[in-house]
Design an enzyme around this catalytic site. Structure first.
Site, mmCIF file in Angstrom:
data_model
loop_
_atom_site.group_PDB
_atom_site.id
_atom_site.type_symbol
_atom_site.label_atom_id
_atom_site.label_comp_id
_atom_site.label_asym_id
_atom_site.label_seq_id
_atom_site.Cartn_x
_atom_site.Cartn_y
_atom_site.Cartn_z
ATOM 1 N N ARG A 17 0.762 -1.150 0.026
ATOM 2 C CA ARG A 17 -0.063 -0.128 -0.095
ATOM 3 C C ARG A 17 0.700 1.255 0.126
ATOM 4 O O ARG A 17 0.387 2.249 -0.326
ATOM 5 C CB ARG A 17 -0.801 -0.045 1.302
ATOM 6 C CG ARG A 17 -2.076 -1.038 1.120
ATOM 7 C CD ARG A 17 -2.717 -1.172 2.418
ATOM 8 N NE ARG A 17 -2.088 -2.453 3.583
ATOM 9 C CZ ARG A 17 -2.213 -2.664 4.494
ATOM 10 N NH1 ARG A 17 -3.388 -2.355 5.169
ATOM 11 N NH2 ARG A 17 -1.464 -3.481 5.153
ATOM 12 N N THR A 84 2.262 -12.605 9.097
ATOM 13 C CA THR A 84 2.790 -12.045 10.286
ATOM 14 C C THR A 84 3.278 -13.436 11.287
ATOM 15 O O THR A 84 4.228 -13.480 12.096
ATOM 16 C CB THR A 84 1.959 -11.171 11.155
ATOM 17 O OG1 THR A 84 0.502 -11.546 11.041
ATOM 18 C CG2 THR A 84 1.997 -9.701 10.351
ATOM 19 N N ASN A 348 32.438 34.966 11.903
ATOM 20 C CA ASN A 348 31.210 35.464 11.092
ATOM 21 C C ASN A 348 31.158 34.913 9.749
ATOM 22 O O ASN A 348 32.264 34.799 9.079
ATOM 23 C CB ASN A 348 31.391 36.793 11.089
ATOM 24 C CG ASN A 348 30.087 37.165 10.283
ATOM 25 O OD1 ASN A 348 28.554 37.144 10.895
ATOM 26 N ND2 ASN A 348 30.170 37.899 9.093
ATOM 27 N N TYR A 358 32.095 18.218 -1.505
ATOM 28 C CA TYR A 358 31.770 16.773 -2.259
ATOM 29 C C TYR A 358 32.419 16.725 -3.685
ATOM 30 O O TYR A 358 32.356 17.735 -4.652
ATOM 31 C CB TYR A 358 30.154 17.030 -2.475
ATOM 32 C CG TYR A 358 29.756 15.832 -3.150
ATOM 33 C CD1 TYR A 358 30.034 14.513 -2.573
ATOM 34 C CD2 TYR A 358 28.864 15.998 -4.299
ATOM 35 C CE1 TYR A 358 29.463 13.428 -3.193
ATOM 36 C CE2 TYR A 358 28.296 14.718 -4.902
ATOM 37 C CZ TYR A 358 28.610 13.695 -4.536
ATOM 38 O OH TYR A 358 28.016 12.548 -5.150
HETATM 39 C C1 UD1 Z 1 -1.184 -6.142 11.633
HETATM 40 C C2 UD1 Z 1 -2.086 -7.045 12.266
HETATM 41 C C3 UD1 Z 1 -3.496 -6.196 12.819
HETATM 42 C C4 UD1 Z 1 -2.983 -4.947 13.581
HETATM 43 C C5 UD1 Z 1 -2.007 -4.389 12.660
HETATM 44 C C6 UD1 Z 1 -1.288 -3.081 13.570
HETATM 45 C C7 UD1 Z 1 -1.875 -9.505 11.486
HETATM 46 C C8 UD1 Z 1 -2.496 -10.598 10.578
HETATM 47 N N1 UD1 Z 1 -2.641 -8.151 11.616
HETATM 48 O O1 UD1 Z 1 -2.177 -5.618 10.154
HETATM 49 O O2 UD1 Z 1 -4.466 -7.164 13.563
HETATM 50 O O3 UD1 Z 1 -4.131 -4.240 13.703
HETATM 51 O O4 UD1 Z 1 -0.833 -5.074 12.335
HETATM 52 O O5 UD1 Z 1 -0.654 -2.259 12.947
HETATM 53 O O6 UD1 Z 1 -1.064 -9.509 12.194
HETATM 54 N N2 UD1 Z 1 5.336 -8.489 8.064
HETATM 55 C C9 UD1 Z 1 6.285 -9.645 7.954
HETATM 56 N N3 UD1 Z 1 6.018 -10.628 7.008
HETATM 57 C C10 UD1 Z 1 4.920 -11.205 6.624
HETATM 58 C C11 UD1 Z 1 3.816 -10.075 6.621
HETATM 59 C C12 UD1 Z 1 3.939 -9.034 7.349
HETATM 60 O O7 UD1 Z 1 7.286 -9.607 8.541
HETATM 61 O O8 UD1 Z 1 4.723 -12.069 5.951
HETATM 62 C C13 UD1 Z 1 5.588 -7.634 8.930
HETATM 63 C C14 UD1 Z 1 5.306 -6.211 8.014
HETATM 64 O O9 UD1 Z 1 6.614 -5.827 7.328
HETATM 65 C C15 UD1 Z 1 4.668 -5.312 8.988
HETATM 66 C C16 UD1 Z 1 4.190 -6.240 10.196
HETATM 67 O O10 UD1 Z 1 4.780 -7.503 9.753
HETATM 68 O O11 UD1 Z 1 5.790 -4.300 9.532
HETATM 69 C C17 UD1 Z 1 2.515 -5.810 9.810
HETATM 70 O O12 UD1 Z 1 2.233 -6.338 8.635
HETATM 71 P P1 UD1 Z 1 1.104 -5.406 7.852
HETATM 72 O O13 UD1 Z 1 1.027 -6.270 6.468
HETATM 73 O O14 UD1 Z 1 1.426 -4.019 7.730
HETATM 74 O O15 UD1 Z 1 -0.180 -5.958 8.790
HETATM 75 P P2 UD1 Z 1 -1.445 -5.045 8.805
HETATM 76 O O16 UD1 Z 1 -2.338 -5.203 8.000
HETATM 77 O O17 UD1 Z 1 -1.094 -3.716 9.338
HETATM 78 MG MG MG Z 2 0.709 -2.726 9.044
#
Ligand code: UD1
Ligand code: MG
Length: 425
Positions: A17, A84, A348, A358
């Site tokens: 996003r 996650t 000054n 650079y």
């Molecule tokens: C996540 C939570 C949501 C919470 C929100 C808070 C889950 C499923 N959802 O959603 O409940 O309200 O954060 O901000 O956990 N990441 C990885 N590996 C992956 C996917 C994601 O390391 O395979 C990392 C991303 O880089 C990021 C974090 O996990 O830093 C959260 O991932 P993101 O996709 O932003 O989850 P949200 O939709 O925000």
């Molecule tokens: Mg997030």
């Protein structure tokens, strides 16, 4: 002393996003990456032994950032990125025998403070909790996982995309910060499934598993919802920048710094400012800096990090300063660039002075030294590396390519001619 708490920071996601070529967690707020904020907050608690940063999307860049800047952190690769929950499970082999607590944070929620993390960990310990989740309330909870309770008890977290219309109305959301009794919760990671609308292994599913296993699960409700704003888009990034800036400015105003126009002034969180300093409108300060007492900065000044100013220093309009030390009572009031420099006291720096630091071809940056009491005439170029001695004088318009001795005058200019009656009319 062994601290018995390790942290896992999730930073492998693509950040679709953000619509960017750059990894999400390396986007910056006033000169510091999102991941840098999270790691700094974790380190400042002084409660965490070691941090594991999960990297995946553009892993090389993110790993380089972590290893170059944080000694207590190491990176663990998640490839492919399957969610996650999958991300956390990548650390299981490394933590096979670890007995203690694990703090989990998201690398895309940079506004968390060390004070909140400390309170959260204390709450987890006081409750003898197996699994503690941080929640907060948003008037508009869109995109966050919703906290599902049965009475007071947490029973599940449901993601926006999986939520029913009734669940979508819930305003209490998952902040994305968790504390786990590792030995108890670890087995759950092998049980997670990807049976949801995104086909991902959700970390949030550890809650419903924990409920099934009858673990002691608690929610820590954070009042200040601004601290856990997750950055998922450029609009979120702009909002977080504004929120953090407001907090920083309020802190400085309380400490006796005058900020004439908080709306157009941007100051990074890692900038210290002494009392009675006045910051005029449209000043932009990024990175780590230390500004002394009774300085005047701006209007329209740009301080780019690594800057140390003594007391009573004036940095005026259209002056840019980067990675430089400027001692007390020195003025650079107009239209100047100071980079990679060390400037003494009572100097000054005339209008339009440039430190030419650079080399475009070698990419090398060189240092300019200006000793106490020197006077740099307007429109001078100091070609670095170069040293200007104490009380030396540089004539206006000089391009300085050699060191100048104490008290000497350096002047390089085409002698001025006057041609009388030049205009024939
Ligand atoms: C996540 C939570 C949501 C919470 C929100 C808070 C889950 C499923 N959802 O959603 O409940 O309200 O954060 O901000 O956990 N990441 C990885 N590996 C992956 C996917 C994601 O390391 O395979 C990392 C991303 O880089 C990021 C974090 O996990 O830093 C959260 O991932 P993101 O996709 O932003 O989850 P949200 O939709 O925000
Ligand atoms: Mg997030």
């Amino acid at each position: 002393m062994k601290k018995n708490i390790n942290a896992i920071i999730l930073a492998a996601g693509k950040g679709t996003r953000m619509k960017s070529e750059q990894p999400k967690v390396l986007h910056e707020i006033l000169g510091k990456t999102l991941l840098g904020y999270v790691l700094d907050a974790v380190n400042k608690t002084d409660l965490i032994e070691k941090s594991f940063v999960i990297v995946g999307h553009q892993a090389e860049d993110v790993s380089k950032f972590v290893t170059e800047n944080y000694k207590t952190a190491s990176t663990v690769l998640q490839s492919p990125q399957l969610g996650t929950g999958h991300a956390v499970s990548m650390v299981c082999p490394e933590l096979e025998n670890f007995e203690g607590e694990i703090l989990i944070l998201c690398g895309d929620a940079p506004l968390i403070t060390e004070e909140t993390l400390k309170k959260f960990i204390e709450f987890h310990k006081n409750k003898k909790s197996d699994l503690t989740v941080m929640s907060t309330v948003y008037e508009n909870p869109t995109n966050y996982g919703r906290i599902i309770r049965d009475g007071d008890n947490l029973t599940a977290i449901v993601e926006e995309k999986d939520a029913s219309p009734a669940q979508k109305k819930i305003k209490e959301v998952n902040a994305g910060i968790y504390c786990l009794n590792w030995q108890k919760i670890k087995p759950v990671f092998s049980k997670l499934t990807n049976n949801n609308s995104q086909g991902e292994y959700y970390l949030t599913d550890i809650i419903s598993w924990g409920v099934k296993c009858d673990f002691n699960i608690n929610v820590y409700l954070l009042e200040d919802n601004e601290e856990v704003l997750g950055i998922n888009s450029k609009a979120d990034l702009a909002e977080a920048t504004k929120l953090l800036n407001q907090k920083t400015i309020n802190k400085h105003l309380e400490n006796g710094v005058m900020i004439v126009d908080p709306v157009t002034t941007w100051i990074s969180a890692d900038t210290q400012i002494g009392s009675d300093t006045v910051i005029y409108p449209s000043v932009y300060v990024t990175g780590k800096n230390k500004i002394g007492k009774n300085c005047h900065i701006g209007p329209f000044a740009h301080i780019r990090g690594g800057v140390e100013l003594g007391d009573n220093v004036k940095i005026g309009n259209f002056v840019e300063v980067k990675k430089s030390k400027i001692a007390s009572n020195t003025n650079a009031c107009h239209l100047t660039y100071i980079g990679d420099s060390e400037i003494g006291s009572d100097v000054n720096v005339g209008a339009g002075t440039i430190t030419a630091n650079y080399n475009h071809f070698t990419k090398a940056k060189s240092k300019t030294v200006i000793k106490n009491g020197a006077s740099i005439g307007s429109n001078s170029v100091l070609v670095a590396p170069v040293e200007i001695g104490e009380q030396a004088v540089i004539g206006a318009g000089t391009v300085v390519t050699k060191n100048v001795e104490n008290k000497a005058l350096a002047v390089a200019r085409v002698p001025m001619k006057i041609i009388e009656n030049y205009v024939k009319s």
